[in-house]
Design an enzyme around this catalytic site. Structure first.
Site, PDB file in Angstrom:
ATOM      1  N   ASN A   1       6.555 -20.086  19.118  1.00  0.00           N
ATOM      2  CA  ASN A   1       7.590 -21.042  18.702  1.00  0.00           C
ATOM      3  C   ASN A   1       8.826 -20.898  19.611  1.00  0.00           C
ATOM      4  O   ASN A   1       9.489 -19.853  19.593  1.00  0.00           O
ATOM      5  CB  ASN A   1       7.933 -20.765  17.229  1.00  0.00           C
ATOM      6  CG  ASN A   1       8.981 -21.716  16.689  1.00  0.00           C
ATOM      7  OD1 ASN A   1      10.017 -21.937  17.319  1.00  0.00           O
ATOM      8  ND2 ASN A   1       8.724 -22.268  15.522  1.00  0.00           N
ATOM      9  N   ALA A   2       9.111 -21.931  20.368  1.00  0.00           N
ATOM     10  CA  ALA A   2      10.210 -21.862  21.342  1.00  0.00           C
ATOM     11  C   ALA A   2      11.564 -21.641  20.660  1.00  0.00           C
ATOM     12  O   ALA A   2      12.444 -20.973  21.218  1.00  0.00           O
ATOM     13  CB  ALA A   2      10.254 -23.146  22.171  1.00  0.00           C
ATOM     14  N   GLY A   3      11.739 -22.172  19.459  1.00  0.00           N
ATOM     15  CA  GLY A   3      13.006 -21.999  18.742  1.00  0.00           C
ATOM     16  C   GLY A   3      13.235 -20.542  18.364  1.00  0.00           C
ATOM     17  O   GLY A   3      14.328 -19.995  18.543  1.00  0.00           O
TER      18      GLY A   3
ATOM     19  N   GLY B   1      12.533 -26.889  13.652  1.00  0.00           N
ATOM     20  CA  GLY B   1      11.870 -26.904  12.351  1.00  0.00           C
ATOM     21  C   GLY B   1      12.601 -27.758  11.320  1.00  0.00           C
ATOM     22  O   GLY B   1      12.952 -28.920  11.571  1.00  0.00           O
ATOM     23  N   TYR B   2      12.854 -27.166  10.161  1.00  0.00           N
ATOM     24  CA  TYR B   2      13.470 -27.893   9.050  1.00  0.00           C
ATOM     25  C   TYR B   2      15.004 -27.937   9.135  1.00  0.00           C
ATOM     26  O   TYR B   2      15.646 -28.413   8.198  1.00  0.00           O
ATOM     27  CB  TYR B   2      13.042 -27.244   7.719  1.00  0.00           C
ATOM     28  CG  TYR B   2      11.564 -27.355   7.422  1.00  0.00           C
ATOM     29  CD1 TYR B   2      11.038 -28.494   6.808  1.00  0.00           C
ATOM     30  CD2 TYR B   2      10.687 -26.327   7.751  1.00  0.00           C
ATOM     31  CE1 TYR B   2       9.671 -28.593   6.533  1.00  0.00           C
ATOM     32  CE2 TYR B   2       9.314 -26.416   7.489  1.00  0.00           C
ATOM     33  CZ  TYR B   2       8.825 -27.555   6.873  1.00  0.00           C
ATOM     34  OH  TYR B   2       7.472 -27.657   6.601  1.00  0.00           O
ATOM     35  N   ASP B   3      15.577 -27.431  10.211  1.00  0.00           N
ATOM     36  CA  ASP B   3      17.043 -27.320  10.286  1.00  0.00           C
ATOM     37  C   ASP B   3      17.809 -28.629  10.033  1.00  0.00           C
ATOM     38  O   ASP B   3      18.874 -28.593   9.407  1.00  0.00           O
ATOM     39  CB  ASP B   3      17.474 -26.711  11.624  1.00  0.00           C
ATOM     40  CG  ASP B   3      17.254 -25.206  11.664  1.00  0.00           C
ATOM     41  OD1 ASP B   3      17.078 -24.601  10.592  1.00  0.00           O
ATOM     42  OD2 ASP B   3      17.259 -24.634  12.773  1.00  0.00           O
TER      43      ASP B   3
ATOM     44  N   SER C   1       5.201 -14.726  19.320  1.00  0.00           N
ATOM     45  CA  SER C   1       5.402 -16.063  18.748  1.00  0.00           C
ATOM     46  C   SER C   1       5.172 -17.129  19.800  1.00  0.00           C
ATOM     47  O   SER C   1       5.488 -16.920  20.975  1.00  0.00           O
ATOM     48  CB  SER C   1       6.831 -16.192  18.214  1.00  0.00           C
ATOM     49  OG  SER C   1       7.056 -17.512  17.744  1.00  0.00           O
TER      50      SER C   1
ATOM     51  N   ASP D   1       7.465 -13.949  10.897  1.00  0.00           N
ATOM     52  CA  ASP D   1       6.829 -14.972  10.073  1.00  0.00           C
ATOM     53  C   ASP D   1       7.879 -15.454   9.095  1.00  0.00           C
ATOM     54  O   ASP D   1       8.540 -14.655   8.424  1.00  0.00           O
ATOM     55  CB  ASP D   1       5.575 -14.471   9.359  1.00  0.00           C
ATOM     56  CG  ASP D   1       4.672 -15.638   8.998  1.00  0.00           C
ATOM     57  OD1 ASP D   1       4.266 -16.391   9.912  1.00  0.00           O
ATOM     58  OD2 ASP D   1       4.387 -15.841   7.799  1.00  0.00           O
ATOM     59  N   SER D   2       8.049 -16.757   9.067  1.00  0.00           N
ATOM     60  CA  SER D   2       9.168 -17.306   8.310  1.00  0.00           C
ATOM     61  C   SER D   2       8.775 -18.629   7.680  1.00  0.00           C
ATOM     62  O   SER D   2       7.716 -19.179   7.973  1.00  0.00           O
ATOM     63  CB  SER D   2      10.387 -17.463   9.229  1.00  0.00           C
ATOM     64  OG  SER D   2      10.032 -18.035  10.469  1.00  0.00           O
TER      65      SER D   2
HETATM   66  O1  LIG Z   1      15.319 -21.002  11.447  1.00  0.00           O
HETATM   67  C1  LIG Z   1      14.539 -21.905  11.116  1.00  0.00           C
HETATM   68  N1  LIG Z   1      14.887 -23.195  11.207  1.00  0.00           N
HETATM   69  C2  LIG Z   1      14.059 -24.186  10.901  1.00  0.00           C
HETATM   70  N2  LIG Z   1      12.792 -24.020  10.498  1.00  0.00           N
HETATM   71  C3  LIG Z   1      12.386 -22.740  10.395  1.00  0.00           C
HETATM   72  C4  LIG Z   1      13.223 -21.651  10.682  1.00  0.00           C
HETATM   73  N3  LIG Z   1      12.540 -20.520  10.475  1.00  0.00           N
HETATM   74  C5  LIG Z   1      11.327 -20.887  10.078  1.00  0.00           C
HETATM   75  N4  LIG Z   1      11.236 -22.235  10.029  1.00  0.00           N
HETATM   76  C6  LIG Z   1      10.050 -23.043   9.709  1.00  0.00           C
HETATM   77  C7  LIG Z   1       9.410 -23.562  10.983  1.00  0.00           C
HETATM   78  C8  LIG Z   1       7.940 -23.501  10.687  1.00  0.00           C
HETATM   79  O2  LIG Z   1       7.576 -24.694   9.985  1.00  0.00           O
HETATM   80  C9  LIG Z   1       7.822 -22.332   9.712  1.00  0.00           C
HETATM   81  C10 LIG Z   1       7.542 -21.030  10.437  1.00  0.00           C
HETATM   82  O3  LIG Z   1       6.137 -20.839  10.564  1.00  0.00           O
HETATM   83  P1  LIG Z   1       5.614 -19.579  11.387  1.00  0.00           P
HETATM   84  O4  LIG Z   1       4.153 -19.511  11.277  1.00  0.00           O
HETATM   85  O5  LIG Z   1       6.423 -18.392  11.029  1.00  0.00           O
HETATM   86  O6  LIG Z   1       6.043 -19.945  12.890  1.00  0.00           O
HETATM   87  P2  LIG Z   1       5.340 -20.850  13.989  1.00  0.00           P
HETATM   88  O7  LIG Z   1       3.925 -21.165  13.580  1.00  0.00           O
HETATM   89  O8  LIG Z   1       6.207 -22.001  14.285  1.00  0.00           O
HETATM   90  O9  LIG Z   1       5.306 -19.907  15.267  1.00  0.00           O
HETATM   91  P3  LIG Z   1       4.579 -18.448  15.374  1.00  0.00           P
HETATM   92  O10 LIG Z   1       3.720 -18.276  14.163  1.00  0.00           O
HETATM   93  O11 LIG Z   1       3.803 -18.492  16.640  1.00  0.00           O
HETATM   94  O12 LIG Z   1       5.692 -17.440  15.448  1.00  0.00           O
HETATM   95  O13 LIG Z   1       9.083 -22.230   9.074  1.00  0.00           O
HETATM   96 MG   LIG Z   2       2.744 -19.666  12.825  1.00  0.00          MG
END
Ligand SMILES: O=c1nc[nH]c2c1ncn2[C@H]1C[C@H](O)[C@@H](COP(=O)(O)OP(=O)(O)OP(=O)(O)O)O1
Ligand SMILES: [Mg+2]
Length: 201
Positions: A11-13, A156-158, A9, A70-71
């Site tokens: 994503n730092a979070g 993110g959307y938190d 990932s 993936d979330s």
């Molecule tokens: O706990 C969470 N709290 C707040 N927002 C969150 C959470 N979990 C997923 N989300 C949101 C962030 C992003 O808009 C999308 C994930 O997209 P996703 O493609 O899985 O992640 P990403 O592109 O940010 O990083 P990466 O793909 O490198 O893991 O859902």
């Molecule tokens: Mg992503």
């Protein structure tokens, strides 16, 4: 025995939350950035497909077992959107602030009581890049979308995600509480149960 994993990932979070859950279990968790893994295009139509693409690339480049997350957020009044497109909801440039603004706009006419939503998290663990039997788990976290941001924590959307069981936004929860309650924390518990049945090494 220490187990080293690469977290697939950028994503730092997610890295912060998954690292906080796995490190105390004796796992060494490395970021894909340490191996210069490039971001893959998320061409899947499901969370699981996208998580597999990310895990496979990180495992291929690093030579380590890889965990991908993936979330996304599924909003009932938006028929489950933005879903797998959550990170791309407001287009380019990608930013949490722009995504949150787009979400508020999309729900501007939706009254309280019809703003229910849930976060989904799919975790995929590949033991190696060609692992034909990945460990796959998923979990969700039920909540609702606020009409204005609250809190500074999380990502993110938190700030817009209302947590009914606590009466706060996800961004107002202490990090440990979010990890205990969240889609990601719950999915990780499932993953650990799966690993107990079939250990990495
Ligand atoms: O706990 C969470 N709290 C707040 N927002 C969150 C959470 N979990 C997923 N989300 C949101 C962030 C992003 O808009 C999308 C994930 O997209 P996703 O493609 O899985 O992640 P990403 O592109 O940010 O990083 P990466 O793909 O490198 O893991 O859902
Ligand atoms: Mg992503």
């Amino acid at each position: 025995m220490t187990t080293t994993l690469v977290l697939a990932s950028g994503n730092a979070g997610k890295l912060r939350e998954l690292g906080a859950l796995l490190t105390p279990l004796g796992m060494t968790v490395r970021s894909q950035a340490d191996f210069a893994v490039d971001e893959v295009e998320e061409t899947g139509l499901t969370f699981v497909e996208n998580a597999l693409l990310k895990a496979r690339e990180a495992s291929r480049v690093s030579g380590l077992p890889a965990l991908a997350d993936d979330s996304g957020l599924a909003v009932d009044a938006l028929q489950g959107r933005p879903g797998i497109y959550s990170a791309r909801f407001a287009g380019q440039p990608r930013s949490d602030a722009r995504n949150n603004a787009r979400l508020l706009e999309a729900l501007s006419d939706v009254p309280a009581g019809q703003r229910t939503a849930r976060y989904w998290c799919v975790l995929v663990l590949l033991r190696h890049a060609e692992d034909p039997v990945p460990l796959i788990v998923q979990a969700c976290w039920e909540g609702a979308i606020l009409t204005a941001s609250r809190g500074e924590g999380g990502f993110g959307y938190d700030p817009l995600f209302w947590v009914p069981e606590r009466g706060v936004s996800a961004a107002e929860l202490p990090a440990e509480d979010k990890n205990r309650l969240s889609h990601r924390g719950r999915a990780l518990n499932e993953l650990l149960a799966g690993l107990e049945a079939r250990p990495l090494s």
